[in-house]
Design a protein around this motif. Structure first.
Motif, mmCIF file in Angstrom:
data_model
loop_
_atom_site.group_PDB
_atom_site.id
_atom_site.type_symbol
_atom_site.label_atom_id
_atom_site.label_comp_id
_atom_site.label_asym_id
_atom_site.label_seq_id
_atom_site.Cartn_x
_atom_site.Cartn_y
_atom_site.Cartn_z
ATOM 1 N N PHE A 134 24.378 -18.431 13.862
ATOM 2 C CA PHE A 134 25.522 -19.267 14.207
ATOM 3 C C PHE A 134 26.813 -18.762 13.554
ATOM 4 O O PHE A 134 27.900 -18.944 14.098
ATOM 5 N N MET A 135 26.696 -18.123 12.395
ATOM 6 C CA MET A 135 27.878 -17.518 11.791
ATOM 7 C C MET A 135 28.363 -16.333 12.621
ATOM 8 O O MET A 135 29.571 -16.085 12.738
ATOM 9 N N LEU A 136 27.424 -15.612 13.225
ATOM 10 C CA LEU A 136 27.807 -14.496 14.087
ATOM 11 C C LEU A 136 28.658 -14.968 15.252
ATOM 12 O O LEU A 136 29.620 -14.301 15.644
ATOM 13 N N ILE A 137 28.308 -16.129 15.809
ATOM 14 C CA ILE A 137 29.071 -16.661 16.932
ATOM 15 C C ILE A 137 30.528 -16.853 16.536
ATOM 16 O O ILE A 137 31.442 -16.509 17.286
ATOM 17 N N ALA A 138 30.751 -17.371 15.331
ATOM 18 C CA ALA A 138 32.119 -17.539 14.850
ATOM 19 C C ALA A 138 32.789 -16.186 14.633
ATOM 20 O O ALA A 138 33.962 -15.998 14.959
ATOM 21 N N ALA A 139 32.027 -15.223 14.107
ATOM 22 C CA ALA A 139 32.592 -13.898 13.848
ATOM 23 C C ALA A 139 32.971 -13.188 15.141
ATOM 24 O O ALA A 139 33.985 -12.469 15.194
ATOM 25 N N GLU A 140 32.185 -13.414 16.197
ATOM 26 C CA GLU A 140 32.453 -12.739 17.466
ATOM 27 C C GLU A 140 33.662 -13.318 18.199
ATOM 28 O O GLU A 140 34.134 -12.740 19.165
ATOM 29 N N MET A 141 34.119 -14.458 17.743
ATOM 30 C CA MET A 141 35.322 -15.021 18.350
ATOM 31 C C MET A 141 36.583 -14.347 17.829
ATOM 32 O O MET A 141 37.683 -14.615 18.327
ATOM 33 N N SER A 192 32.614 -5.343 9.749
ATOM 34 C CA SER A 192 33.007 -6.643 9.222
ATOM 35 C C SER A 192 32.076 -7.748 9.725
ATOM 36 O O SER A 192 31.724 -8.662 8.976
ATOM 37 N N LYS A 193 31.653 -7.669 10.970
ATOM 38 C CA LYS A 193 30.770 -8.696 11.529
ATOM 39 C C LYS A 193 29.391 -8.646 10.870
ATOM 40 O O LYS A 193 28.823 -9.679 10.505
ATOM 41 N N VAL A 194 28.851 -7.435 10.713
ATOM 42 C CA VAL A 194 27.549 -7.294 10.059
ATOM 43 C C VAL A 194 27.636 -7.743 8.604
ATOM 44 O O VAL A 194 26.717 -8.380 8.078
ATOM 45 N N THR A 195 28.745 -7.447 7.946
ATOM 46 C CA THR A 195 28.935 -7.856 6.556
ATOM 47 C C THR A 195 28.993 -9.367 6.425
ATOM 48 O O THR A 195 28.453 -9.949 5.478
ATOM 49 N N MET A 196 29.644 -10.028 7.374
ATOM 50 C CA MET A 196 29.678 -11.493 7.364
ATOM 51 C C MET A 196 28.271 -12.074 7.472
ATOM 52 O O MET A 196 27.915 -13.024 6.763
ATOM 53 N N PHE A 235 33.598 -19.213 5.846
ATOM 54 C CA PHE A 235 34.720 -19.213 6.782
ATOM 55 C C PHE A 235 36.014 -18.814 6.093
ATOM 56 O O PHE A 235 36.885 -18.180 6.689
ATOM 57 N N SER A 236 36.147 -19.181 4.815
ATOM 58 C CA SER A 236 37.364 -18.812 4.085
ATOM 59 C C SER A 236 37.402 -17.326 3.763
ATOM 60 O O SER A 236 38.465 -16.784 3.441
ATOM 61 N N LEU A 237 36.244 -16.650 3.868
ATOM 62 C CA LEU A 237 36.181 -15.219 3.568
ATOM 63 C C LEU A 237 36.441 -14.351 4.799
ATOM 64 O O LEU A 237 36.566 -13.138 4.677
ATOM 65 N N PHE A 238 36.472 -14.964 5.993
ATOM 66 C CA PHE A 238 36.725 -14.200 7.211
ATOM 67 C C PHE A 238 37.958 -13.308 7.101
ATOM 68 O O PHE A 238 37.890 -12.108 7.389
ATOM 69 N N PRO A 239 39.115 -13.865 6.701
ATOM 70 C CA PRO A 239 40.315 -13.012 6.627
ATOM 71 C C PRO A 239 40.172 -11.854 5.649
ATOM 72 O O PRO A 239 40.699 -10.764 5.890
ATOM 73 N N ILE A 240 39.427 -12.089 4.560
ATOM 74 C CA ILE A 240 39.250 -11.027 3.560
ATOM 75 C C ILE A 240 38.393 -9.903 4.128
ATOM 76 O O ILE A 240 38.712 -8.712 3.977
ATOM 77 N N PHE A 241 37.283 -10.260 4.783
ATOM 78 C CA PHE A 241 36.424 -9.239 5.393
ATOM 79 C C PHE A 241 37.190 -8.434 6.443
ATOM 80 O O PHE A 241 37.048 -7.208 6.516
#
Length: 262
Positions: free
Chosen positions: A198-205, A130-134, A114-120
């Motif tokens: 479940f990480m994808l769900i967060a990324a799609e938000m 970015s979503k696929v990379t996450m 989750f802390s890497l979201f802004p970096i991606f």
């Protein structure tokens, strides 16, 4: 007759496992209908089912599911393609390579995704990459570390016996090392499949216009409580289905695992 008795004897056991879930749903429904549970914040099970039927009839939910599955599968496949070979190299006796790469990989694996979201997003933007990379990032580590463990846990006697019979390194890997490490690899894959979805769900938000994660976020923003719960139920069911499929695949491929268990 004996087979019939066995099969009939299993029915109560299966029903018993469902009693707690059924009781919970009944109490939930009663609580909503008697206003013990505030339906402004919690939708009743019957309302959720009705909403799901409406979303299915409109075809909206299927489009969101397909988008989410496509993103998940891409990131997950990249994690498998990279994680398994890299895990074999790190666990298979390549000492120099292991000394150079292993500390860096274990360090990277400790990062909170989750802390890497802004970096991606900063590097790759808010698009599909970015979503696929996450998904790839969170899926990689369980597969990698379980593969390393699986390769290292191979019985040395099996390897020595193969060498004594003149088997070459590649043959030993194909016939001994890889099959023996498959249970560990599947454990990593099952862990990753749940985390990835479940990480994808967060990324799609963040920066998405379609997908189950976006549907949850949009329902919450527009205060569509039944849709919010319906989407959450779909996400949970998909997670169970994906995990179940990998369990079934494991049983089909690693058939010897059950036959040697005590």
């Amino acid at each position: 007759m004996a087979d019939k008795k066995i099969s009939l004897g299993r029915i109560p056991a299966q029903l018993t496992k469902s009693y707690s879930v059924i009781s919970f749903l009944i109490l939930w429904e009663i609580g909503c209908r008697t206003n013990v549970i505030n339906q402004n914040f919690v939708a009743a099970p019957s309302t959720i089912i009705t909403t799901l039927i409406g979303l299915a009839e409109d075809g909206l939910i299927f489009g969101h599911i397909l988008v989410s599955l496509e993103r998940t599968v891409l990131g997950f496949l990249f994690a498998i393609i990279i994680g398994i070979p890299l895990g074999v190299l790190l666990g298979g006796g390549f000492k120099t390579f292991e000394r150079i790469v292993k500390p860096v990989l274990f360090f990277l694996g400790q990062f909170n995704p989750f802390s890497l979201f802004p970096i991606f997003i900063l590097i790759l933007g808010i698009g599909e990459v970015s979503k696929v990379t996450m998904i790839f990032w969170v899926s990689l580590w369980p597969i990698l570390f379980n593969t390393i463990t699986g390769v290292r846990e191979v019985d040395p006697l099996l390897i020595k016996s193969s060498k004594s019979m003149g088997a070459k390194r590649l043959t030993i890997f194909r016939k001994v090392v890889f099959p023996s490490s498959l249970p560990y690899i599947f454990t990593g894959i099952k862990m990753s499949s749940g985390i990835a979805f479940f990480m994808l769900i967060a990324a799609e938000m963040i920066g998405a216009s379609r997908g189950l994660g976006w549907l949850v976020w949009n329902a919450q923003t527009n205060y569509q409580i039944p849709v919010l719960y319906a989407a959450t139920v779909v996400i949970s069911l998909l997670g169970l289905v994906i995990n179940g499929l990998f369990r079934l695949l494991e049983r089909k491929i690693v058939k010897w695992k059950d036959s040697v268990s005590f």
